[in-house]
Scaffold this motif. Structure first.
Motif, mmCIF file in Angstrom:
data_model
loop_
_atom_site.group_PDB
_atom_site.id
_atom_site.type_symbol
_atom_site.label_atom_id
_atom_site.label_comp_id
_atom_site.label_asym_id
_atom_site.label_seq_id
_atom_site.Cartn_x
_atom_site.Cartn_y
_atom_site.Cartn_z
ATOM 1 N N GLY A 135 0.823 -1.200 0.000
ATOM 2 C CA GLY A 135 0.000 0.000 0.000
ATOM 3 C C GLY A 135 0.856 1.248 0.000
ATOM 4 O O GLY A 135 1.810 1.371 0.767
ATOM 5 N N HIS A 136 0.510 2.210 -0.844
ATOM 6 C CA HIS A 136 1.344 3.404 -1.054
ATOM 7 C C HIS A 136 0.433 4.586 -1.397
ATOM 8 O O HIS A 136 -0.168 4.589 -2.467
ATOM 9 N N ILE A 177 -3.166 -6.422 2.521
ATOM 10 C CA ILE A 177 -1.980 -5.621 2.209
ATOM 11 C C ILE A 177 -0.789 -6.180 2.975
ATOM 12 O O ILE A 177 -0.842 -6.342 4.195
ATOM 13 N N HIS A 178 0.289 -6.457 2.250
ATOM 14 C CA HIS A 178 1.500 -6.984 2.871
ATOM 15 C C HIS A 178 2.226 -5.901 3.656
ATOM 16 O O HIS A 178 2.582 -6.096 4.827
ATOM 17 N N GLN A 179 2.448 -4.755 3.023
ATOM 18 C CA GLN A 179 3.176 -3.651 3.643
ATOM 19 C C GLN A 179 2.519 -2.331 3.258
ATOM 20 O O GLN A 179 2.026 -2.187 2.141
ATOM 21 N N TRP A 180 2.514 -1.394 4.197
ATOM 22 C CA TRP A 180 2.047 -0.034 3.930
ATOM 23 C C TRP A 180 3.216 0.942 4.074
ATOM 24 O O TRP A 180 3.944 0.902 5.078
ATOM 25 N N ASP A 181 3.390 1.819 3.091
ATOM 26 C CA ASP A 181 4.265 2.975 3.258
ATOM 27 C C ASP A 181 3.455 4.014 4.030
ATOM 28 O O ASP A 181 2.704 4.801 3.445
ATOM 29 N N VAL A 182 3.593 3.993 5.339
ATOM 30 C CA VAL A 182 2.776 4.871 6.182
ATOM 31 C C VAL A 182 3.256 6.314 6.082
ATOM 32 O O VAL A 182 2.494 7.225 5.774
ATOM 33 N N HIS A 216 -1.983 0.549 12.311
ATOM 34 C CA HIS A 216 -1.893 -0.763 12.961
ATOM 35 C C HIS A 216 -3.237 -1.199 13.520
ATOM 36 O O HIS A 216 -3.606 -2.377 13.424
ATOM 37 N N ARG A 217 -3.982 -0.267 14.084
ATOM 38 C CA ARG A 217 -5.316 -0.610 14.594
ATOM 39 C C ARG A 217 -6.244 -0.996 13.448
ATOM 40 O O ARG A 217 -7.076 -1.901 13.593
ATOM 41 N N ALA A 218 -6.086 -0.337 12.299
ATOM 42 C CA ALA A 218 -6.948 -0.636 11.155
ATOM 43 C C ALA A 218 -6.615 -1.977 10.521
ATOM 44 O O ALA A 218 -7.500 -2.652 9.988
ATOM 45 N N ASP A 219 -5.327 -2.370 10.562
ATOM 46 C CA ASP A 219 -4.909 -3.673 10.006
ATOM 47 C C ASP A 219 -3.703 -4.178 10.788
ATOM 48 O O ASP A 219 -2.556 -3.902 10.428
ATOM 49 N N PRO A 220 -3.936 -4.938 11.848
ATOM 50 C CA PRO A 220 -2.833 -5.399 12.703
ATOM 51 C C PRO A 220 -1.840 -6.324 12.001
ATOM 52 O O PRO A 220 -0.727 -6.520 12.504
ATOM 53 N N LYS A 221 -2.196 -6.902 10.853
ATOM 54 C CA LYS A 221 -1.315 -7.849 10.179
ATOM 55 C C LYS A 221 -0.384 -7.187 9.168
ATOM 56 O O LYS A 221 0.590 -7.804 8.730
ATOM 57 N N ALA A 222 -0.655 -5.972 8.772
ATOM 58 C CA ALA A 222 0.177 -5.306 7.765
ATOM 59 C C ALA A 222 1.483 -4.826 8.375
ATOM 60 O O ALA A 222 1.523 -4.355 9.513
ATOM 61 N N GLN A 223 2.572 -4.949 7.615
ATOM 62 C CA GLN A 223 3.867 -4.399 8.026
ATOM 63 C C GLN A 223 3.894 -2.913 7.648
ATOM 64 O O GLN A 223 3.579 -2.552 6.515
ATOM 65 N N LEU A 224 4.292 -2.079 8.594
ATOM 66 C CA LEU A 224 4.206 -0.630 8.431
ATOM 67 C C LEU A 224 5.600 -0.025 8.291
ATOM 68 O O LEU A 224 6.466 -0.251 9.134
ATOM 69 N N PHE A 225 5.793 0.779 7.234
ATOM 70 C CA PHE A 225 7.126 1.234 6.825
ATOM 71 C C PHE A 225 7.271 2.752 6.802
ATOM 72 O O PHE A 225 6.325 3.487 6.491
ATOM 73 N N ALA A 250 11.129 2.952 20.888
ATOM 74 C CA ALA A 250 11.175 3.165 22.338
ATOM 75 C C ALA A 250 9.804 3.520 22.885
ATOM 76 O O ALA A 250 9.461 3.149 24.025
ATOM 77 N N ASP A 251 9.002 4.219 22.068
ATOM 78 C CA ASP A 251 7.649 4.605 22.471
ATOM 79 C C ASP A 251 6.614 3.526 22.148
ATOM 80 O O ASP A 251 5.416 3.773 22.263
ATOM 81 N N ARG A 252 7.101 2.369 21.721
ATOM 82 C CA ARG A 252 6.239 1.217 21.410
ATOM 83 C C ARG A 252 5.242 1.521 20.283
ATOM 84 O O ARG A 252 4.128 1.011 20.254
ATOM 85 N N VAL A 253 5.674 2.360 19.365
ATOM 86 C CA VAL A 253 4.879 2.624 18.153
ATOM 87 C C VAL A 253 5.061 1.444 17.205
ATOM 88 O O VAL A 253 6.179 0.947 17.035
ATOM 89 N N PRO A 254 4.006 0.970 16.566
ATOM 90 C CA PRO A 254 4.104 -0.199 15.683
ATOM 91 C C PRO A 254 4.780 0.112 14.348
ATOM 92 O O PRO A 254 4.150 0.115 13.287
ATOM 93 N N LEU A 255 6.078 0.376 14.404
ATOM 94 C CA LEU A 255 6.910 0.529 13.210
ATOM 95 C C LEU A 255 7.563 -0.817 12.913
ATOM 96 O O LEU A 255 8.177 -1.417 13.794
ATOM 97 N N HIS A 256 7.448 -1.271 11.655
ATOM 98 C CA HIS A 256 7.975 -2.587 11.308
ATOM 99 C C HIS A 256 9.101 -2.550 10.289
ATOM 100 O O HIS A 256 9.812 -3.549 10.134
ATOM 101 N N GLY A 257 9.257 -1.437 9.557
ATOM 102 C CA GLY A 257 10.258 -1.465 8.503
ATOM 103 C C GLY A 257 10.697 -0.098 8.018
ATOM 104 O O GLY A 257 10.047 0.921 8.252
#
Length: 379
Positions: A135-136, A177-182, A216-225, A250-257
């Motif tokens: 997703g982009h 969606i596999h990955q989102w460019d957030v 992440h709340r909208a799609d917990p399975k997507a990797q967020l970049f 450090a702030d426990r934000v769901p950043l994956h990539g």
């Protein structure tokens, strides 16, 4: 963070592909490969497409052309109207990135109106062809609709608009969606936040973390970049992203990539330090990716690249792929379009072109074979 299957360190392929004879073909208005490769380059006769050559845990993708304002009117939407294009798209790749169809100006053209049809079609095509979708993009300073860029909103209204957009768009494709460019291109070259980004300018840099949390709340399975260009060499921009990534984690934000777009020009050297850049983010426990690779060149008079130019271009493509393969968790490798027929480059860089791995008739350049042979050697 628990990671998925890791990409092994590559066995680097040799540069034998550069030895393939290359000669100009004046009648075709392009150059082609030598006899053995030329037979394989014809549409539909390839024995092993890129997706089959690749290691099983590395997705090989392309941008999906369609809806772009830079495209010639003959094919206003190649994804819909160009059948040979669709055949190559389905055959060669197992990851698809909508080039424009998920950007704000296309998917959210009016404040209270969404246009999901083009993006829906890509997601459906991907499912039918065993592809994942990248997703982009969700937070960007460019290609925003006039109602957003020129509107007069309070800070509360603007925050609500972004939150609603993310939940609506990401939620629609939840689980698909596999990955989102957030967050896309949020830093300038000097490492400072882009003030052209309306959300960062009006709401402050903290909105970046909120965007990741909402996605992440909208799609917990997507990797967020995080995704940007100009991060192929060490520098202040890379430093800014590394500092941001550390703070988000450090702030426990769901950043994956973290992803390098890798829009390259042969006016500059090959990105031979890219692996080191990616490794810095891998060391933080993040996935890494190449998301928008192309390699443009200055074309000689007549528009036909020389044999030397094609060989150099192939070497650039291989350098970027080698960098991805050398980093354990580089799990996605995407070229930004696969045919010069629909490349964005000549519009934005009028003196440069021939940036993709295929000619306008979908026959193959040395760069294609460089990618395929390097992938096969890494299996």
């Amino acid at each position: 963070m628990i990671k998925a299957i890791r990409v092994g360190v590559a066995v680097l392929a040799t540069s034998a592909f550069l030895a393939v004879a290359v000669q100009p073909v004046q009648a075709a208005g392009r150059a082609t490969t030598g006899a053995s490769a030329d037979r394989e380059s014809r549409l539909g006769t390839r024995t092993q497409p890129l997706r089959w050559a690749a290691p099983h845990d590395l997705r090989i993708g392309t941008a999906v052309a369609g809806g772009g304002h830079h495209l010639e009117q003959e094919y206003p939407d190649p994804f819909t109207y160009d059948r040979p294009y669709r055949r190559v798209l389905g055959r060669e790749f197992n990851s698809a990135s909508p080039e424009n169809q998920m950007k704000w100006e296309f998917i959210h053209p009016e404040r209270n109106k969404y246009n999901f049809k083009p993006a829906d079609a890509i997601v459906r095509f991907a499912r039918q062809h065993g592809q994942v979708v990248r997703g982009h993009t969700l937070l960007w300073h460019s290609q925003n609709p006039a109602w957003l860029q020129e509107g007069e909103f309070t800070k509360g209204e603007l925050r609500a608009i972004l939150k609603e957009h993310i939940f609506t768009v990401v939620g629609r494709y939840r689980g698909q969606i596999h990955q989102w460019d957030v967050a896309n291109e949020i830093f300038n070259e000097n490492g400072e936040y882009r003030q052209e980004n309306i959300f960062i300018r009006e709401l402050g840099p903290g909105i970046v973390a909120d965007a990741f949390r909402w996605a992440h709340r909208a799609d917990p399975k997507a990797q967020l970049f995080l995704n940007d260009y100009g991060v192929d060499w060490p520098g202040v921009k890379v430093d800014a992203y590394e500092a941001l990534a550390k703070q988000l984690l450090a702030d426990r934000v769901p950043l994956h990539g973290f992803a390098s777009q890798a829009h390259l020009s042969m006016r500059y050297g090959a990105p031979d330090q890219l692996a080191g850049v990616l490794q810095r983010f891998d060391d933080l426990g993040l996935y890494t990716a190449i998301t928008e690779l192309d390699v443009r060149m200055d074309l000689p008079e007549g528009g036909v690249p020389t044999a030397e130019q094609l060989q150099t271009q192939a070497a650039y493509y291989k350098t970027v792929l080698d960098a991805c393969l050398a980093v354990e968790d580089c799990n996605s490798f995407t070229i930004w379009g696969f045919t010069d027929k629909y490349s964005w480059v000549p519009v934005f860089f009028p003196s440069e072109g021939a940036a993709t791995v295929m000619w306008e008739d979908f026959s193959l350049k040395p760069a294609y074979f460089a990618l395929r042979d390097t992938l096969a050697a890494a299996r």
